[in-house]
Structure formats: structure tokens, C-alpha cells
Design a protein around this motif. Sequence first.
Motif, PDB file in Angstrom:
ATOM      1  N   ASN A   1      -1.556   9.155   3.803  1.00 25.37           N
ATOM      2  CA  ASN A   1      -0.743   9.357   2.646  1.00 25.37           C
ATOM      3  C   ASN A   1       0.658   9.992   2.899  1.00 25.37           C
ATOM      4  O   ASN A   1       0.725  10.165   4.307  1.00 25.37           O
ATOM      5  CB  ASN A   1      -1.236  10.154   1.418  1.00 25.37           C
ATOM      6  CG  ASN A   1      -1.431  11.475   1.840  1.00 25.37           C
ATOM      7  OD1 ASN A   1      -0.395  12.122   2.268  1.00 25.37           O
ATOM      8  ND2 ASN A   1      -2.464  12.360   1.981  1.00 25.37           N
ATOM      9  N   PRO A   2       1.844   9.413   2.544  1.00 21.32           N
ATOM     10  CA  PRO A   2       2.909   9.866   3.045  1.00 21.32           C
ATOM     11  C   PRO A   2       3.280  11.292   2.976  1.00 21.32           C
ATOM     12  O   PRO A   2       4.498  11.716   3.407  1.00 21.32           O
ATOM     13  CB  PRO A   2       4.104   9.271   1.789  1.00 21.32           C
ATOM     14  CG  PRO A   2       2.999   8.122   1.367  1.00 21.32           C
ATOM     15  CD  PRO A   2       1.683   8.546   1.340  1.00 21.32           C
ATOM     16  N   GLY A   3       2.317  12.202   2.513  1.00 18.88           N
ATOM     17  CA  GLY A   3       2.675  13.528   2.377  1.00 18.88           C
ATOM     18  C   GLY A   3       1.997  14.328   3.688  1.00 18.88           C
ATOM     19  O   GLY A   3       2.353  13.913   4.824  1.00 18.88           O
ATOM     20  N   ALA A   4       1.030  15.018   3.306  1.00 11.91           N
ATOM     21  CA  ALA A   4       0.269  15.735   4.482  1.00 11.91           C
ATOM     22  C   ALA A   4      -0.515  14.777   5.519  1.00 11.91           C
ATOM     23  O   ALA A   4      -0.773  15.164   6.701  1.00 11.91           O
ATOM     24  CB  ALA A   4      -0.657  16.777   3.908  1.00 11.91           C
ATOM     25  N   GLY A   5      -0.723  13.635   4.973  1.00  5.78           N
ATOM     26  CA  GLY A   5      -1.479  12.625   5.666  1.00  5.78           C
ATOM     27  C   GLY A   5      -0.667  11.548   6.553  1.00  5.78           C
ATOM     28  O   GLY A   5      -1.022  10.640   6.878  1.00  5.78           O
TER      29      GLY A   5
ATOM     30  N   PHE B   1       0.640  -1.126  -0.038  1.00  2.51           N
ATOM     31  CA  PHE B   1       0.079   0.100   0.148  1.00  2.51           C
ATOM     32  C   PHE B   1       0.846   1.133  -0.087  1.00  2.51           C
ATOM     33  O   PHE B   1       0.618   2.041  -0.864  1.00  2.51           O
ATOM     34  CB  PHE B   1      -0.951  -0.215   1.423  1.00  2.51           C
ATOM     35  CG  PHE B   1      -1.468   1.216   1.754  1.00  2.51           C
ATOM     36  CD1 PHE B   1      -2.301   2.081   1.036  1.00  2.51           C
ATOM     37  CD2 PHE B   1      -0.943   1.683   3.040  1.00  2.51           C
ATOM     38  CE1 PHE B   1      -2.906   3.329   1.545  1.00  2.51           C
ATOM     39  CE2 PHE B   1      -1.643   2.781   3.575  1.00  2.51           C
ATOM     40  CZ  PHE B   1      -2.392   3.745   2.827  1.00  2.51           C
ATOM     41  N   ILE B   2       1.859   1.365   0.997  1.00  2.03           N
ATOM     42  CA  ILE B   2       2.837   2.408   1.051  1.00  2.03           C
ATOM     43  C   ILE B   2       3.409   2.609  -0.264  1.00  2.03           C
ATOM     44  O   ILE B   2       3.807   3.701  -0.656  1.00  2.03           O
ATOM     45  CB  ILE B   2       3.498   2.410   2.476  1.00  2.03           C
ATOM     46  CG1 ILE B   2       2.581   2.491   3.607  1.00  2.03           C
ATOM     47  CG2 ILE B   2       4.396   3.593   2.415  1.00  2.03           C
ATOM     48  CD1 ILE B   2       3.308   2.177   4.928  1.00  2.03           C
TER      49      ILE B   2
ATOM     50  N   TYR C   1       4.250  11.979  -4.111  1.00  2.03           N
ATOM     51  CA  TYR C   1       4.652  11.365  -2.798  1.00  2.03           C
ATOM     52  C   TYR C   1       6.203  10.411  -3.165  1.00  2.03           C
ATOM     53  O   TYR C   1       6.526   9.904  -2.267  1.00  2.03           O
ATOM     54  CB  TYR C   1       3.671  10.581  -2.536  1.00  2.03           C
ATOM     55  CG  TYR C   1       2.361  11.172  -2.017  1.00  2.03           C
ATOM     56  CD1 TYR C   1       2.237  12.150  -1.190  1.00  2.03           C
ATOM     57  CD2 TYR C   1       1.132  10.685  -2.837  1.00  2.03           C
ATOM     58  CE1 TYR C   1       1.068  12.648  -0.650  1.00  2.03           C
ATOM     59  CE2 TYR C   1       0.049  11.510  -2.523  1.00  2.03           C
ATOM     60  CZ  TYR C   1      -0.105  12.530  -1.444  1.00  2.03           C
ATOM     61  OH  TYR C   1      -1.072  12.933  -1.338  1.00  2.03           O
ATOM     62  N   ALA C   2       6.292  10.484  -4.433  1.00  4.61           N
ATOM     63  CA  ALA C   2       7.443   9.608  -4.867  1.00  4.61           C
ATOM     64  C   ALA C   2       8.623   9.394  -3.965  1.00  4.61           C
ATOM     65  O   ALA C   2       9.230   8.596  -3.582  1.00  4.61           O
ATOM     66  CB  ALA C   2       7.909   9.603  -6.360  1.00  4.61           C
TER      67      ALA C   2
ATOM     68  N   SER D   1      -1.889   5.272  12.811  1.00  5.20           N
ATOM     69  CA  SER D   1      -2.477   3.894  12.518  1.00  5.20           C
ATOM     70  C   SER D   1      -1.269   2.967  13.158  1.00  5.20           C
ATOM     71  O   SER D   1      -1.549   1.853  13.609  1.00  5.20           O
ATOM     72  CB  SER D   1      -2.550   3.554  10.961  1.00  5.20           C
ATOM     73  OG  SER D   1      -2.804   2.355  10.819  1.00  5.20           O
ATOM     74  N   MET D   2      -0.137   3.208  12.900  1.00 10.02           N
ATOM     75  CA  MET D   2       1.160   2.371  13.421  1.00 10.02           C
ATOM     76  C   MET D   2       0.947   2.251  14.908  1.00 10.02           C
ATOM     77  O   MET D   2       1.017   1.182  15.481  1.00 10.02           O
ATOM     78  CB  MET D   2       2.213   2.867  12.829  1.00 10.02           C
ATOM     79  CG  MET D   2       2.741   2.876  11.513  1.00 10.02           C
ATOM     80  SD  MET D   2       2.320   1.725  10.236  1.00 10.02           S
ATOM     81  CE  MET D   2       2.340   2.460   8.710  1.00 10.02           C
ATOM     82  N   ILE D   3       0.512   3.572  15.696  1.00 12.30           N
ATOM     83  CA  ILE D   3       0.551   3.494  16.968  1.00 12.30           C
ATOM     84  C   ILE D   3      -0.581   2.513  17.578  1.00 12.30           C
ATOM     85  O   ILE D   3      -0.367   1.692  18.442  1.00 12.30           O
ATOM     86  CB  ILE D   3       0.718   4.841  17.751  1.00 12.30           C
ATOM     87  CG1 ILE D   3       1.899   5.487  17.192  1.00 12.30           C
ATOM     88  CG2 ILE D   3       0.308   4.723  19.143  1.00 12.30           C
ATOM     89  CD1 ILE D   3       1.868   7.007  17.405  1.00 12.30           C
ATOM     90  N   VAL D   4      -1.799   2.755  17.077  1.00 11.61           N
ATOM     91  CA  VAL D   4      -2.862   2.079  17.411  1.00 11.61           C
ATOM     92  C   VAL D   4      -2.875   0.434  17.199  1.00 11.61           C
ATOM     93  O   VAL D   4      -3.457  -0.342  17.993  1.00 11.61           O
ATOM     94  CB  VAL D   4      -4.183   2.541  16.815  1.00 11.61           C
ATOM     95  CG1 VAL D   4      -4.393   3.859  17.418  1.00 11.61           C
ATOM     96  CG2 VAL D   4      -4.397   2.396  15.349  1.00 11.61           C
TER      97      VAL D   4
END
Length: 416
Positions: free
Chosen positions: A302-306, A234-235, A244-245, A313-316
Motif C-alpha cells: 500500500n502507499p503507506g507503511a506498505g 490499483f494505486i 492514503y489519499a 514489486s517495481m524492482i522485480v
Amino acid sequence: MGIKLRLTVMNFLEFFVWGAWLISLGGYMFNALHFTGTQIGAIYGTMGIASIFTPALFGIVADRWINAERVLGICHVVGAASLLWASTLHDFNTFYLAMLLNSAFFMPTIALNNTVSYIILEKRDFNIVKDFPPIRVWGTVGFVCAMWLVDLSGSGLQPAQLYISAGAGIFLGIYAFTMPPCAPVPNMTKRSFASSLGLDAFVLFKNRKMLIFFVYSMLLGFALQISNAFADGFINDFAKVPEYAQSFGVRHSVLLISISQISETLFILTIPFFLRRFGIKQVIIMSIFAWVFRFGLFGFGNPGAGLPLLVLSMIVYGMAFDFFNISGSLFVEREADIKIRASAQGLFMLMTNGFGAWIGTYISGRVVDHYTTNGIRDWHSIWISFAAYALVLGITFPLVFRYKHDPATATTAFQH
């Protein structure tokens, strides 16, 4: 070298072997091998198939005929060889067979690693409950270190990740043979194969509360491998978007995902408090809704502003994974009759890491393919679908699972 340090090294390597490919292999299969979502789900499903059969089989071998440390060593060497084979393959069918062989020999090593640790500590009069957890936590450290090594070496989308895992596996296999002997106990009570699989614990299904718990264990088991199978792919798909590249998240996707495992180590420490304060029902509800947030945040991140959404998400994930897996195991330990506690734990693992993971990876792969058009995956819809599934579980579980929490009893239980 002291025996605790030797066991620490063994536990570190045990999960280093797994961490070197478990998270990053999905991205490699998507981008380098061009497998479909269904095919990737099937590859990850091999761990579920193996978890149904081989841990019990090799457990019987270690119980009856061959020293546990030798069985552990043999399994790691064969597992490493299968990874080296897989690194040379590009067609799905043969790659599937290679990974099925790896799963058949690696999955039993998780239990064998614990068995060897317990026997050695016990022989030297250590307190297993007190002394093993600080040793075991280095397994998670090893998992994270392997992820970082794969990411920082640029091996995440290359077969090199399998070389790293195989190299560590061969070293661990040889290292295991140097551990103090863990011989089968003579004249021990022989367990049947059915008992080792946990099948005699099916009597627990007569209890409505336990029946519902085990059914939801299987349904939650569906979610356990979804992140492992598809998070990295996904990432990495964001690399196709110029915006985002070159972002940190895309260039170091595995390192980003490793926050999940770091979070896991922290949430483990909170489990006794939450179980005493809220009880197993509320803790599992927290776990289910953590899965809702885990998938939902992926859907909007997303890997930018998101990026903060992805990090959250990783923390939860730590709560989602630990509050179900660890707390569920403790619940089974408390509720099962002492005569079938080992079998009950086997049944719990069978429902989650066996049937749940196997069926879940197959279905999730079909979901990914459903939302894929001309090679373009609609990840927003994919993750929202998974979040909706977890939400249904979160709504229905408290309605059907009847359990009254007694803080006094829970406190007493955790004093042992």
C-alpha cells in the motif's frame, strides 16, 4: 547533428510516445471514464490484436514498396491522430475503435524503428551489435521521461496524457521523414505474407522442447499486460482511503511505477551473465517467480507503511520482464534453423505480444470485475489471483520443459 545522435533522438521519441499513456491510461479509464475491468482489458488487448497482423503487413510494405522511414513517419502521424480522437471520447465502443486504430499503426513502429536504425547504421559501416544497444537504451529513457512528465504535470487521470503522446507522435512522424532514405532493396527475395507473420516457423512445433517453450510463451504473455493495464488504477484507488489519499505513491503513481522501467534497463545488462551461468531454463524460472513476487507484493503493499513492498514489486519487474522477453528471444535465435530465424522471432512475438497479450488482457479484466462489488475493487484478491496463476506456471514449467544447459556452449554463443 551526427547520425548516431539523430538515431538516439528517434529512439527516444519512439518510446516517449508509448510511455506517455501506456501505464497511466488504465487509471484514466477507471477514474475518469468509469470503464469496467473487462473493458479496460479489452482496450489494452487492442495491442495484442494489432501485434498479430499489422507489424507484418507494414513490414511487407517497407520491404517492397515504400521507404521504411516514410512508413514509420506515416504510422506515427496516423497513430497520433487516433489518440487525439480518443481524447475526446467517453463511451467505450468508440474509445475502443480509436485505440484499436492507434494500436494498428503504433505497434508496427517498434519494428520499423529498429529497421530504420539498422539500415542507416549499416550503410555507414557501423557495427550494429556494438553501436545499436547504446542508442536503443535511450528509448527506455524516453519511456521513463514521458511517464515522469505525465505524472508531474498532473495528466495521469486526464486526457492530457493523450495530447502529450500525440504531440510527440506528430513531431516524430515529421522527423522520420527527414532521416536518410531506407529504400526497399531491388530484386530482393520476396517473403510471403505467411512467412512475414512467422507462420513457416510453425515447423518448430514438431520439436517437443520448442512446442512447450512457445506454449509457455503465450501463457507468460498473459502476464505482460496485466501490470500495464491495472497497476496505475490499483494505486489510484487508494485515493479513496483517507489514510492514503495524500501519500506520495497516490499523488505520483506513475512516477512510482516508472521504477519498473528503470529496473528493466538494469536487468538487461545482467542477462548475458545469467544465461551463461544458469541457462535458459533456470532464467525463465527466475522470470516466472519474479512475476509471482511482482503480483504478490502488489497484493500486500500500500502507499503507506506498505510502500516498500510496492517499490520492491517495481524492482522485480525488471527481472520478470527482461528475463523472459529478452532471454526468450535469444533462446529462439539459438535454437531455430538459420533459414527460419526471422520467422521464429515473428512466432515468438506472435505468441507473447499477440495471442498471449490479447487473451491475457481479456481474462485479467474479467478477474478484476469478478472481485469488484458496487464499484469497490478487492485488489488484494485480484493480485493474489494473478500471483497464483504465475505460481502454477512456475511449478509446472520445470517439470515439462526439458533442456540441459551447457555452460561451455553458452559462453561460446555469447562471444559472438
